[in-house]
Write a protein that holds these residues in place. Structure first.
Motif, PDB file in Angstrom:
ATOM      1  N   ILE A   1     -18.772   2.952  28.728  1.00  0.00           N
ATOM      2  CA  ILE A   1     -20.197   3.249  28.509  1.00  0.00           C
ATOM      3  C   ILE A   1     -20.941   1.937  28.261  1.00  0.00           C
ATOM      4  O   ILE A   1     -20.329   0.924  27.880  1.00  0.00           O
ATOM      5  N   SER A   2     -22.277   1.966  28.484  1.00  0.00           N
ATOM      6  CA  SER A   2     -23.106   0.757  28.252  1.00  0.00           C
ATOM      7  C   SER A   2     -24.403   1.160  27.555  1.00  0.00           C
ATOM      8  O   SER A   2     -25.421   1.407  28.205  1.00  0.00           O
ATOM      9  N   PRO A   3     -24.365   1.285  26.233  1.00  0.00           N
ATOM     10  CA  PRO A   3     -25.546   1.750  25.469  1.00  0.00           C
ATOM     11  C   PRO A   3     -26.636   0.679  25.355  1.00  0.00           C
ATOM     12  O   PRO A   3     -26.837   0.084  24.299  1.00  0.00           O
ATOM     13  N   ASN A   4     -27.354   0.443  26.478  1.00  0.00           N
ATOM     14  CA  ASN A   4     -28.407  -0.585  26.472  1.00  0.00           C
ATOM     15  C   ASN A   4     -29.825  -0.010  26.575  1.00  0.00           C
ATOM     16  O   ASN A   4     -30.775  -0.731  26.795  1.00  0.00           O
ATOM     17  N   GLY A   5     -29.966   1.315  26.488  1.00  0.00           N
ATOM     18  CA  GLY A   5     -31.290   1.920  26.470  1.00  0.00           C
ATOM     19  C   GLY A   5     -31.921   2.127  27.828  1.00  0.00           C
ATOM     20  O   GLY A   5     -33.113   2.424  27.911  1.00  0.00           O
ATOM     21  N   ASP A   6     -31.137   2.044  28.907  1.00  0.00           N
ATOM     22  CA  ASP A   6     -31.726   2.236  30.243  1.00  0.00           C
ATOM     23  C   ASP A   6     -31.561   3.665  30.739  1.00  0.00           C
ATOM     24  O   ASP A   6     -31.842   3.969  31.895  1.00  0.00           O
TER      25      ASP A   6
END
Length: 488
Positions: free
Chosen positions: A409-414
């Motif tokens: 996962i990549s929780p960067n707000g995109d």
């Protein structure tokens, strides 16, 4: 024959002489003293009409070209520089007594004016009338002093300056706008009596009391007077009260614009709102369109003054049940509701700056993505408006039908791969236990009602790609284990 001719000539000469003397006798006109139809002339823009009656004799002496003229003296009754206030049309006045009507000039101000009547053919002048007071009230409405602040204070041994406001506050019609006017200051001696203090547009006060000023219209009554101001003495060791006045009243209607807060005069000022100093608010007046407790500190020199006002807005209160940015999944509906205290409110909704037809209620159901605006207007009382603007964007389905358990996962707000999304058989409503552990084996997340929402908060990652581990246990005992790499 010669004698007869001489006699005839003599007769003709005598007749001519008689006719000449008769014409001269008829030409002598006497005009009586003018009789005033008023006791004083207190004129204004709404009324400026006065009658005068006079007799003249004989009526036959008035020629067809004659004009009657009314002259007005100066304020001391002197006709050296008289003013013509009426001239009749040639031959229009032939009967005695005659009544004429005139108006006084706007510069009129005094107690001893007189008028007289003159004729042009033959030339004659009456004696002057009785003296009368006459004033043209250029300004005839209440006005403000001291910026409508009802108090003032001076330090022991000092003084306080009262001035007529120009242009004043609100709809104040300052008499200073009329340079010819003069003013009288008074000090109250009781609730119904007062004494004259001084003349002029300002007054330096060094004695406690309540003061006011009137435009000087002599014996004429007038509405051209100021508010009362009570002046007190503050000792050098004490602090005086600094009254604060709001130009739009309190409560006030913001639809009228900014209200001006004014306080007593002093050497310097500092304004505060809800106990917090307002930067650069260091004048006698401060403008605002907010509600709150406003206070002021006034430096009077050897002493000081302070005061406060709980300022309230009459504009209605309202709330909206959505955020500035909202996310909506295709096929869903966002129900927007406005709660308010407006009197007879009206609502108008806009989508992408275009009016939404027939959307005139306090609720509206949204199914399209875009920019929305709603305007709430109070149509009675303060008659103000409030505006809410918000955006509806396409959201992400929190429970999509995925086939596999993800391991990255990549929780960067995109809104892409921001949370760990599981197949529906492991999410809310299935009573499946979901446990997540960090690299040290410590449980960082545990639930039996997984909402596809991990991580909810900042994980404070210590490396670029940190690894977590999961254990998924279904109600029938099936166990799934694996790792989750969190990409920064």
């Amino acid at each position: 024959m010669l004698k007869i001719t001489n006699v005839n000539g003599l007769i003709i000469g005598l007749c001519f002489t008689v006719l000449l003397f008769q014409e001269q006798a008829n030409a002598q006109l006497v005009i009586g003293q003018p009789n005033l139809g008023f006791s004083q002339a207190c004129a204004s823009e709404s009324f400026n009409s006065y009658d005068v009656t006079f007799v003249f004799s004989p009526e036959s002496a008035v020629n067809a070209s004659n004009q009657f003229i009314i002259e007005m003296s100066d304020a001391d009754g002197d006709f050296s520089n008289s003013t013509t206030v009426y001239t009749s049309s040639p031959g229009s006045v032939t009967d005695s007594p005659a009544t004429l009507n005139f108006s006084i000039p706007e510069t009129t101000a005094g107690e001893d004016y007189r008028i007289r009547v003159k004729s042009t053919s033959p030339v004659a002048t009456s004696s002057s009338s009785a003296a009368f007071a006459a004033y043209y009230k250029l300004q005839d409405s209440p006005f403000s002093i001291n910026n409508l602040v009802s108090t003032g204070a001076y330090c022991t041994g000092g003084s306080y300056l009262l001035t007529i406001d120009n242009p004043g506050t609100g709809n104040n019609d300052s008499p200073l706008n009329y340079p010819s006017l003069t003013f009288n200051w008074y000090k109250e001696t009781s609730s119904t009596t007062s004494v004259f203090v001084a003349e002029g547009p300002s007054l330096s006060v060094s004695e406690e009391g309540t003061y006011f000023v009137e435009t000087n219209y002599g014996s004429c009554t007038s509405d051209s007077f100021s508010n009362r101001v009570t002046i007190s003495e503050a000792s050098s060791s004490g602090e005086a009260e600094a009254t604060i006045a709001s130009s739009l009243g309190n409560p006030y209607c913001p639809e009228q614009g900014l209200t001006t807060l004014s306080t007593i005069g002093g050497n310097s000022y500092q304004w505060f709102k809800d106990g917090v100093e307002i930067p650069d608010a260091t004048n006698q007046m401060y403008q605002t369109d907010e509600s709150g407790t406003f206070s002021v500190q006034v430096d009077l020199g050897d002493c000081s003054a302070s005061g406060s006002i709980d300022l309230e807005s009459e504009l209605f209160e309202s709330e909206i049940n959505v955020d500035e940015v909202n996310h909506l999944i295709e096929g869903e509906t966002l129900s927007v509701e406005i709660t308010n205290t407006a009197i007879s409110p009206e609502f108008q909704w806009y989508f992408n700056n275009q009016i939404i037809a027939d959307a005139n209620d306090n609720t509206y159901d949204i199914t399209e993505f875009g920019d929305y605006t709603v305007v709430i207007s109070e149509t009675s009382g303060c008659e103000g408006s409030r505006i809410y603007e918000f955006t509806v964007e396409e959201g992400i389905d929190p429970f999509p039908d995925v086939e596999k358990i993800p391991n990255v996962i990549s929780p960067n707000g995109d809104f892409k791969n921001d949370t760990w999304v599981l197949p529906l058989e492991y999410t809310t409503g299935t009573n499946t236990e979901v446990v997540i552990l960090n690299e040290q084996g410590k449980v960082v997340f545990q639930t039996i009602d997984y909402q596809n929402n991990w991580p909810e908060n900042d994980l404070n990652l210590t490396s670029i790609n940190q690894v977590f581990y999961y254990i998924i246990t279904t109600t029938d005992g099936e166990v799934k284990k694996g790792s989750i790499t969190v990409v920064k």
